[in-house]
Design a protein around this motif. Structure first.
Motif, PDB file in Angstrom:
ATOM      1  N   PHE A 189       0.790  -1.249  -0.057  1.00 18.65           N
ATOM      2  CA  PHE A 189      -0.052   0.068   0.055  1.00 18.65           C
ATOM      3  C   PHE A 189       0.851   1.272  -0.196  1.00 18.65           C
ATOM      4  O   PHE A 189       0.683   2.135  -0.656  1.00 18.65           O
ATOM      5  N   SER A 238      -6.922   1.700   3.089  1.00 19.85           N
ATOM      6  CA  SER A 238      -6.123   0.498   3.646  1.00 19.85           C
ATOM      7  C   SER A 238      -7.204  -0.558   4.067  1.00 19.85           C
ATOM      8  O   SER A 238      -6.738  -1.633   3.804  1.00 19.85           O
ATOM      9  N   VAL A 248      -2.003   2.078   8.541  1.00 24.89           N
ATOM     10  CA  VAL A 248      -0.714   2.623   7.571  1.00 24.89           C
ATOM     11  C   VAL A 248      -0.076   3.853   8.099  1.00 24.89           C
ATOM     12  O   VAL A 248      -0.760   4.849   8.735  1.00 24.89           O
TER      13      VAL A 248
END
Length: 462
Positions: free
Chosen positions: A266, A302, A337
């Motif tokens: 990602f 995400s 993230v």
């Protein structure tokens, strides 16, 4: 003895004849060069570019060079640039092209007349037998030429574009072919033009163009025939900064192709969440506190992708839960993230490539994963189990600035949770596989209460 004398006599005769030939050749060369020395004309065989000026005086050569230059530059373009079926013309006036005919005529006259005797003899010999060509020296506006070539390059240059999937409806999809990029090699093109200008007064050349293939071509998508997983989350569209961050991150993963066996990162795909890339400050959890941070809201993208990946039966390589469970996905199904710190990664363990389409509709974020559909795919569920609630502790702080008996809640406590998450696969209603995904612990936030200890003022004695 007789044989030796005969051989020696033959060698002497051969040597004698060779000397005679060399003497005649030398006499002829000297005579020819003597004749050259007395002429006031340019030696025959001398040319300026492709303009023959041999046998002419300097004035005649200058006039001829000027005449040819005028004829070739006034009737049409001096440069024709071509690329495939397209062409562009450049006139002498466009680049202020002029020729110094007097200098060129003088240079032509000096051929065979300057330098040492060896150089002069060599130049005269070449002029007579092979021809001696001087480069055409023209003057032009280099800035104007570069500007024209840059404009031509701009009309040719084209960014490569990936092939992409275009959903027609919930069942049918269409493959939009790739666009091959083009980039003109400007330095090479300029070298080509200037080198031609030194030999010709009018010419046509092919523009040097590099073709650039995009990373994703139609062949990469040929086995993808439908939707294999989808997940949707909702957000507050009135929160402008957070919405902007969601849109940017969603756009970054949209159109991502994950090949067989490839690991999707990602952070690598989305890049740094910085202001210079358009990201805004929005609420995000840092050390357990909800504070403004650049890129706040990206974790919703995400997390939405994480759930779509789970439903597509792909392998999770790296995933970290939030400090506090977010409200847009069920507890235990989030994936946080952070730049250069926390990443979400998964691996395409299927037999064919997969393709991600991420879109925002109003206040909904939808992540769809397309791939090769199975005839009887298993039903996939993500469930939470072994859920436990962790009650917060209440911390009491004595506050001498508050009157006795008064209480102020400084921090509202929040419950914590421990939850285990599983991926369940069923075929015809029967569980064929139960996969443990993770056990997440969200620690409780202690409640903090301040209690007053300040004694009331004493009344004065009467």
């Amino acid at each position: 003895m007789y044989s030796v004398q005969t051989v020696t006599s033959k060698n002497t005769n051969i040597l004698f004849f060779l000397i005679i030939i060399m003497l005649f050749s030398s006499v002829s060369m000297i005579a020819a060069n003597t004749a050259f020395m007395v002429t006031n004309e340019i030696y025959r065989g001398v040319s300026v570019g492709d303009i023959h000026v041999g046998g002419l005086s300097v004035d005649q050569a200058q006039q001829k060079i000027n005449t040819v230059f005028k004829e070739r530059t006034e009737k049409g373009p001096v440069i024709i640039a071509k690329y495939k079926e397209q062409q562009w013309t450049i006139s002498a006036q466009d680049i202020d092209l002029v020729i110094q005919a007097d200098d060129l005529a003088e240079c032509a006259f000096k051929v065979g007349r300057t330098g040492n005797i060896i150089n002069r003899l060599q130049e005269r010999y070449l002029a007579i037998h092979q021809g001696y060509s001087l480069p055409i020296t023209v003057q032009y506006n280099r800035d104007k030429l570069q500007s024209i070539l840059a404009t031509i390059a701009k009309s040719i240059n084209q960014e490569p574009k990936n092939a992409r999937l275009k959903p027609i409806n919930h069942v049918k999809i269409e493959v939009v072919p790739e666009v091959i990029g083009r980039k003109v090699d400007l330095p090479q093109t300029l070298v080509e033009v200037t080198s031609n200008l030194n030999t010709k007064l009018a010419f046509t050349f092919l523009i040097a163009v590099e073709e650039i293939m995009p990373p994703v071509i139609a062949r990469d998508l040929e086995h993808i025939d439908g939707l294999i997983a989808s997940y949707t989350t909702q957000f507050d569209s009135w929160d402008y900064n957070r919405t902007q961050n969601v849109l940017l991150a969603s756009k970054s993963i949209d159109g991502a192709l994950v090949r067989v066996g490839e690991v999707f990162s990602f952070n690598n795909i989305v890049g740094l969440r910085l202001a210079k890339f358009g990201y805004k400050e929005a609420p995000a959890y840092i050390d357990g506190m909800l504070v403004p941070d650049w890129g706040g809201g990206v974790c919703q993208v995400s997390s939405t992708l994480y759930n779509a990946v789970l439903l597509a039966d792909l392998s999770i390589e790296e995933r970290t839960p939030h400090y506090r469970p977010p409200g847009y996905v069920p507890i235990g199904q989030d994936a946080t993230v952070a730049d250069n710190l926390l990443d979400f990664k998964f691996k395409n363990t299927l037999a064919q490539n997969i393709y991600i389409i991420s879109e925002v509709f109003g206040n909904q974020l939808v992540v769809n994963i397309y791939g090769k559909r199975m005839e009887d795919p298993p039903e996939i569920y993500v469930v939470s189990a072994d859920r436990r609630v962790l009650e917060p502790t209440t911390l009491i702080k004595q506050d001498p600035s508050l009157d006795i008996g008064k209480e102020i809640v400084e921090v509202e406590g929040q419950k914590g949770f421990i939850v285990s998450t599983y991926r369940i696969k069923k075929v015809e209603g029967k569980v064929i596989k139960q996969e443990f995904l993770a056990s997440d612990e969200f620690r409780p936030i202690d409640k903090v209460v301040r209690i007053g200890t300040k004694a009331p003022p004493q009344e004065p004695k009467k």
